[in-house]
Design a protein around this motif. Structure first.
Motif, PDB file in Angstrom:
ATOM      1  N   LEU A 162       0.839  -1.194   0.000  1.00  0.00           N
ATOM      2  CA  LEU A 162       0.000   0.000   0.000  1.00  0.00           C
ATOM      3  C   LEU A 162       0.878   1.249   0.000  1.00  0.00           C
ATOM      4  CD1 LEU A 162      -2.680  -1.057   2.640  1.00  0.00           C
ATOM      5  CD2 LEU A 162      -2.888  -1.105   0.157  1.00  0.00           C
ATOM      6  N   ARG A 163       0.415   2.270  -0.665  1.00  0.00           N
ATOM      7  CA  ARG A 163       1.149   3.530  -0.717  1.00  0.00           C
ATOM      8  C   ARG A 163       0.495   4.549   0.213  1.00  0.00           C
ATOM      9  NH1 ARG A 163      -0.924   7.827  -3.583  1.00  0.00           N
ATOM     10  NH2 ARG A 163      -2.810   7.459  -4.792  1.00  0.00           N
ATOM     11  N   TYR A 164       1.264   5.562   0.593  1.00  0.00           N
ATOM     12  CA  TYR A 164       0.729   6.652   1.405  1.00  0.00           C
ATOM     13  C   TYR A 164      -0.067   7.613   0.515  1.00  0.00           C
ATOM     14  CZ  TYR A 164       3.669   5.329   5.372  1.00  0.00           C
ATOM     15  OH  TYR A 164       4.247   4.664   6.428  1.00  0.00           O
ATOM     16  N   PRO A 165      -1.084   8.261   1.078  1.00  0.00           N
ATOM     17  CA  PRO A 165      -1.829   9.274   0.309  1.00  0.00           C
ATOM     18  C   PRO A 165      -0.920  10.420  -0.108  1.00  0.00           C
ATOM     19  CG  PRO A 165      -2.984   8.717   2.351  1.00  0.00           C
ATOM     20  CD  PRO A 165      -1.627   8.090   2.438  1.00  0.00           C
ATOM     21  N   LYS A 166      -1.199  10.971  -1.285  1.00  0.00           N
ATOM     22  CA  LYS A 166      -0.396  12.080  -1.795  1.00  0.00           C
ATOM     23  C   LYS A 166      -1.214  13.367  -1.824  1.00  0.00           C
ATOM     24  CE  LYS A 166       2.891   9.533  -4.686  1.00  0.00           C
ATOM     25  NZ  LYS A 166       3.447   9.380  -6.052  1.00  0.00           N
ATOM     26  N   ILE A 167      -0.539  14.483  -1.583  1.00  0.00           N
ATOM     27  CA  ILE A 167      -1.174  15.800  -1.582  1.00  0.00           C
ATOM     28  C   ILE A 167      -0.407  16.727  -2.514  1.00  0.00           C
ATOM     29  CG2 ILE A 167      -1.687  17.843  -0.174  1.00  0.00           C
ATOM     30  CD1 ILE A 167      -2.125  16.009   2.189  1.00  0.00           C
ATOM     31  N   LEU A 168      -1.139  17.458  -3.341  1.00  0.00           N
ATOM     32  CA  LEU A 168      -0.553  18.483  -4.201  1.00  0.00           C
ATOM     33  C   LEU A 168      -0.633  19.820  -3.483  1.00  0.00           C
ATOM     34  CD1 LEU A 168       0.528  19.686  -6.858  1.00  0.00           C
ATOM     35  CD2 LEU A 168      -1.843  19.804  -7.651  1.00  0.00           C
ATOM     36  N   ILE A 169       0.511  20.450  -3.286  1.00  0.00           N
ATOM     37  CA  ILE A 169       0.582  21.761  -2.648  1.00  0.00           C
ATOM     38  C   ILE A 169       0.808  22.806  -3.734  1.00  0.00           C
ATOM     39  CG2 ILE A 169       1.882  23.215  -1.059  1.00  0.00           C
ATOM     40  CD1 ILE A 169       2.594  20.673   0.476  1.00  0.00           C
ATOM     41  N   SER A 170      -0.052  23.818  -3.776  1.00  0.00           N
ATOM     42  CA  SER A 170       0.013  24.834  -4.821  1.00  0.00           C
ATOM     43  C   SER A 170       0.156  26.224  -4.210  1.00  0.00           C
ATOM     44  CB  SER A 170      -1.255  24.781  -5.680  1.00  0.00           C
ATOM     45  OG  SER A 170      -1.252  25.805  -6.640  1.00  0.00           O
ATOM     46  N   GLY A 171       1.103  27.006  -4.731  1.00  0.00           N
ATOM     47  CA  GLY A 171       1.214  28.392  -4.311  1.00  0.00           C
ATOM     48  C   GLY A 171       2.486  28.757  -3.588  1.00  0.00           C
ATOM     49  N   LEU A 172       3.564  27.994  -3.775  1.00  0.00           N
ATOM     50  CA  LEU A 172       4.849  28.350  -3.163  1.00  0.00           C
ATOM     51  C   LEU A 172       5.467  29.526  -3.915  1.00  0.00           C
ATOM     52  CD1 LEU A 172       6.373  24.800  -2.586  1.00  0.00           C
ATOM     53  CD2 LEU A 172       5.774  26.430  -0.804  1.00  0.00           C
ATOM     54  N   SER A 173       5.989  30.496  -3.188  1.00  0.00           N
ATOM     55  CA  SER A 173       6.606  31.664  -3.822  1.00  0.00           C
ATOM     56  C   SER A 173       8.088  31.459  -4.110  1.00  0.00           C
ATOM     57  CB  SER A 173       6.422  32.892  -2.926  1.00  0.00           C
ATOM     58  OG  SER A 173       7.018  32.677  -1.653  1.00  0.00           O
ATOM     59  N   ALA A 174       8.663  30.364  -3.597  1.00  0.00           N
ATOM     60  CA  ALA A 174      10.089  30.091  -3.815  1.00  0.00           C
ATOM     61  C   ALA A 174      10.292  28.621  -4.144  1.00  0.00           C
ATOM     62  CB  ALA A 174      10.897  30.473  -2.576  1.00  0.00           C
ATOM     63  N   ASN A 175      11.347  28.342  -4.891  1.00  0.00           N
ATOM     64  CA  ASN A 175      11.687  26.975  -5.269  1.00  0.00           C
ATOM     65  C   ASN A 175      12.490  26.332  -4.135  1.00  0.00           C
ATOM     66  OD1 ASN A 175      12.118  24.607  -6.633  1.00  0.00           O
ATOM     67  ND2 ASN A 175      13.575  25.468  -8.103  1.00  0.00           N
ATOM     68  N   LEU A 176      11.779  25.840  -3.127  1.00  0.00           N
ATOM     69  CA  LEU A 176      12.429  25.286  -1.949  1.00  0.00           C
ATOM     70  C   LEU A 176      12.894  23.853  -2.192  1.00  0.00           C
ATOM     71  CD1 LEU A 176       9.888  26.497   0.768  1.00  0.00           C
ATOM     72  CD2 LEU A 176      12.018  27.600   0.092  1.00  0.00           C
ATOM     73  N   GLU A 177      13.898  23.438  -1.462  1.00  0.00           N
ATOM     74  CA  GLU A 177      14.319  22.040  -1.493  1.00  0.00           C
ATOM     75  C   GLU A 177      13.343  21.203  -0.668  1.00  0.00           C
ATOM     76  OE1 GLU A 177      18.310  21.831  -0.148  1.00  0.00           O
ATOM     77  OE2 GLU A 177      19.134  22.937  -1.865  1.00  0.00           O
ATOM     78  N   CYS A 178      13.299  19.915  -0.967  1.00  0.00           N
ATOM     79  CA  CYS A 178      12.309  19.039  -0.331  1.00  0.00           C
ATOM     80  C   CYS A 178      12.460  18.991   1.186  1.00  0.00           C
ATOM     81  CB  CYS A 178      12.407  17.629  -0.908  1.00  0.00           C
ATOM     82  SG  CYS A 178      11.714  17.475  -2.582  1.00  0.00           S
ATOM     83  N   ASP A 179      13.694  18.974   1.678  1.00  0.00           N
ATOM     84  CA  ASP A 179      13.893  18.900   3.127  1.00  0.00           C
ATOM     85  C   ASP A 179      13.418  20.174   3.825  1.00  0.00           C
ATOM     86  OD1 ASP A 179      15.867  20.431   1.996  1.00  0.00           O
ATOM     87  OD2 ASP A 179      17.454  19.751   3.352  1.00  0.00           O
ATOM     88  N   LYS A 180      13.533  21.328   3.154  1.00  0.00           N
ATOM     89  CA  LYS A 180      13.025  22.576   3.728  1.00  0.00           C
ATOM     90  C   LYS A 180      11.499  22.595   3.758  1.00  0.00           C
ATOM     91  CE  LYS A 180      16.891  25.679   2.741  1.00  0.00           C
ATOM     92  NZ  LYS A 180      17.299  26.964   2.109  1.00  0.00           N
ATOM     93  N   VAL A 181      10.887  22.030   2.729  1.00  0.00           N
ATOM     94  CA  VAL A 181       9.423  21.928   2.705  1.00  0.00           C
ATOM     95  C   VAL A 181       8.937  21.069   3.866  1.00  0.00           C
ATOM     96  CG1 VAL A 181       7.436  21.078   1.394  1.00  0.00           C
ATOM     97  CG2 VAL A 181       9.265  22.297   0.212  1.00  0.00           C
ATOM     98  N   GLU A 182       9.570  19.918   4.054  1.00  0.00           N
ATOM     99  CA  GLU A 182       9.189  19.015   5.150  1.00  0.00           C
ATOM    100  C   GLU A 182       9.356  19.692   6.512  1.00  0.00           C
ATOM    101  OE1 GLU A 182      11.508  15.500   4.722  1.00  0.00           O
ATOM    102  OE2 GLU A 182      10.824  15.108   2.671  1.00  0.00           O
ATOM    103  N   LYS A 183      10.477  20.374   6.704  1.00  0.00           N
ATOM    104  CA  LYS A 183      10.761  21.028   7.980  1.00  0.00           C
ATOM    105  C   LYS A 183       9.734  22.119   8.275  1.00  0.00           C
ATOM    106  CE  LYS A 183      14.518  23.432  10.430  1.00  0.00           C
ATOM    107  NZ  LYS A 183      15.906  23.951  10.311  1.00  0.00           N
ATOM    108  N   ALA A 184       9.400  22.928   7.261  1.00  0.00           N
ATOM    109  CA  ALA A 184       8.429  24.005   7.447  1.00  0.00           C
ATOM    110  C   ALA A 184       7.035  23.444   7.750  1.00  0.00           C
ATOM    111  CB  ALA A 184       8.384  24.876   6.192  1.00  0.00           C
TER     112      ALA A 184
END
Length: 346
Positions: A177-199
């Protein structure tokens, strides 16, 4: 002199009398005003006291009838749902019904048709003897079949029985089984994945058992905006989708459920990307013809290429193909979304 003194004296007396009358008039007016203020304050006080008494009575009445009111509401809801025929479930809710229970996939070790696999399974195994509930058996490519059960316990019992009786001829698999996925829309900066997770962890009132940012990419509609995909555990998924917003650094972004279906934007098929597509030409999502995109399409008719192929291959006379390949009413797309929902750990 005496005459002048008398005139001055009488003038002063007249002024004093007039002043005394004026003072008495002002004092009377002030007393009248103070009396009216006292009467108004009394009325306000009485009115406030009456409101408070009525509010207390209403609260006591509601509190005393709380259980009875709740019982009546539940009875009314039950009657309405029974007789009105109105279903409150959304289409997404229907897809999630039975989600979290992966099917049993039976693959033949030698090449054969799916109907042969199906018939051998039915000859060797009887679900009634195993006391398991089966939702259905479906043909897959390369002679494989997929068997769906109501719950994981029944599925495991059935899988063990198939392994005991048919392991020499078939491979038995249970996809993860896979985890549910979410699309996040509206970031003003091209952040790295680890920064997105931390925030996300620090700026949102959500407890995560699992959180992973899989991709950050530029929006096609607005090059100055960035989007991201995250996968989360089921509890966090429900909380975020209910809120529909998520905080990431300086942005409060929109959050949408991602169906997880892999699509090709060249042929509009499934289970592969455009870079891996075998089609030589661009397929139009609107009319299904090649050599032009849907933006360049000048045809007056609409035809879904996926439904057209499924109709011819599976001999489905009732399938509607008069729609855009991107339309949510597409039967093939709905089938793919439903399969993904069943294999998602909501």
């Amino acid at each position: 002199m005496k005459t002048n003194e008398r005139e001055i004296k009488s003038l002063i007396e007249a002024v004093e009398a007039k002043y005394s009358e004026r003072v008495q008039s002002l004092v009377a007016a002030q007393q009248s005003f103070e009396k009216k203020v006292e009467e108004a304050e009394k009325k306000v006080s009485d009115f406030t006291r009456a409101i408070k008494e009525n509010s207390d009575n209403v609260c006591r009445e509601l509190d005393s009838n709380k259980k009875e009111n709740k019982k009546v509401c539940e009875e009314v809801k039950g009657i309405m749902s029974k007789h009105s025929g109105v279903v409150s479930e959304t289409y997404a809710d229907k897809l999630k019904r039975g989600a979290g229970c992966a099917p049993v996939i039976l693959k033949p070790k030698k090449s054969q048709q799916s109907n042969i696999t199906r018939n051998e399974v039915k000859e060797c195994i009887n679900p009634a003897n195993l006391k398991v509930k089966v939702n259905g058996m479906f043909n897959r490519q390369d002679g494989a079949v997929e068997i769906k059960c109501v719950n994981n316990s029944d599925r495991d019992i059935l899988a063990d029985e198939i392994k005991n009786k048919l392991s020499q001829k078939y491979d038995v698999e249970i996809p993860g089984l896979r985890y549910p996925k979410i699309l996040i829309s509206g970031l003003s900066a091209n952040l790295e994945c680890d920064k997105v997770e931390k925030a996300i962890r620090k700026q949102n009132d959500v407890l995560f058992e699992h959180l992973k940012c899989t991709k950050v990419f530029k929006s096609q509609k607005n090059p100055r905006v960035f989007n991201a995909f995250i996968e989360v555990d089921g509890v966090a998924f429900k909380s975020i989708i209910k809120e529909q917003r998520i905080n990431i650094e300086w942005d409060r972004c929109m959050a949408y459920e991602s169906d997880g279906v892999l699509r090709c934007y060249k042929c509009w098929g499934f289970n592969h990307k455009a870079a891996m597509c075998k089609e030589q030409h661009q397929i139009c999502a609107k009319c299904g013809e090649n050599d032009h995109s849907y933006r360049e399409c000048q045809n007056n008719f609409v035809k879904c290429r996926n439904c057209s192929i499924a109709k011819a291959r599976l001999n489905l006379a009732d399938i509607d193909e008069k729609h855009d390949a991107r339309d949510s009413c597409c039967r093939v797309l709905q089938r793919k979304v439903k399969l993904q929902a069943e294999r998602t750990l909501y």
